[in-house]
Design an enzyme around this catalytic site. Sequence first.
Site, PDB file in Angstrom:
ATOM      1  N   ARG A  69       0.837  -1.326   0.087  1.00  0.00           N
ATOM      2  CA  ARG A  69       0.006   0.162  -0.086  1.00  0.00           C
ATOM      3  C   ARG A  69       0.778   1.231   0.114  1.00  0.00           C
ATOM      4  O   ARG A  69       0.372   2.185  -0.545  1.00  0.00           O
ATOM      5  CB  ARG A  69      -0.976  -0.030   1.212  1.00  0.00           C
ATOM      6  CG  ARG A  69      -2.119  -1.001   0.851  1.00  0.00           C
ATOM      7  CD  ARG A  69      -3.166  -0.974   1.910  1.00  0.00           C
ATOM      8  NE  ARG A  69      -4.239  -2.148   1.824  1.00  0.00           N
ATOM      9  CZ  ARG A  69      -5.360  -1.765   1.718  1.00  0.00           C
ATOM     10  NH1 ARG A  69      -5.760  -0.661   2.250  1.00  0.00           N
ATOM     11  NH2 ARG A  69      -6.215  -2.755   1.321  1.00  0.00           N
ATOM     12  N   GLU A 106       2.280 -11.477  12.658  1.00  0.00           N
ATOM     13  CA  GLU A 106       1.628 -11.844  13.712  1.00  0.00           C
ATOM     14  C   GLU A 106       1.755 -13.503  13.936  1.00  0.00           C
ATOM     15  O   GLU A 106       1.696 -13.836  14.998  1.00  0.00           O
ATOM     16  CB  GLU A 106       0.079 -11.524  13.369  1.00  0.00           C
ATOM     17  CG  GLU A 106      -0.861 -11.870  14.431  1.00  0.00           C
ATOM     18  CD  GLU A 106      -2.274 -11.421  14.077  1.00  0.00           C
ATOM     19  OE1 GLU A 106      -3.318 -11.621  14.593  1.00  0.00           O
ATOM     20  OE2 GLU A 106      -2.407 -10.713  13.295  1.00  0.00           O
TER      21      GLU A 106
END
Length: 188
Positions: A69, A106
């Site tokens: 992004r 994560e």
Amino acid sequence: MSAEHSQNVEYLRSKLRQFNDFPSPGIIFEDILPIFQDPKAFKTLISTLAAHIRSAHPNLTTIIGLDARGFLFGPTLALELGVGFVPVRKQGKLPGPTISATYEKEYGQDVFEIQEGSVKEGDVVVVVDDIIATGGSASAAGELVKKSGAKTAEYIFILELDFLKGREKLDAPAWTLLSGQKEGERNI
């Protein structure tokens, strides 16, 4: 903060969409893509970020955008500022010799790479991405800048998940345009 900056922030925030339970139950996902679908909003984003950078970093040489992004607005921001743009990509996506840095996600690890020689010793760099959460990917980009002999002047994000304290992992100041994601809101 000027009145114009405050108006721009409110306008850009109004363009965000929220999706409940995405990508998993209990999460409210903040979608920035409507900003890029509206030319006025996209121009406002670029001009607001550029105004901050011009004021804070007059000797800037390079904008680094993070996969993926950071690629949405990094090149346009670099063009507006008259500086180069360098992509930081996931491992195996760049041709030629690269420099790499590993970071924690994560669920496991990932690797970012930058092409050798794309950032040079003495360059003054701003790293941009859409959001800072845990700070792992931005920190890895900073490590790549350092390995290249350049200096990260600042990290800039559109959104921040404050409660994850990602900016604490960074080796330079962080500036967030639309900050304010607090613990318990479960936004990303």
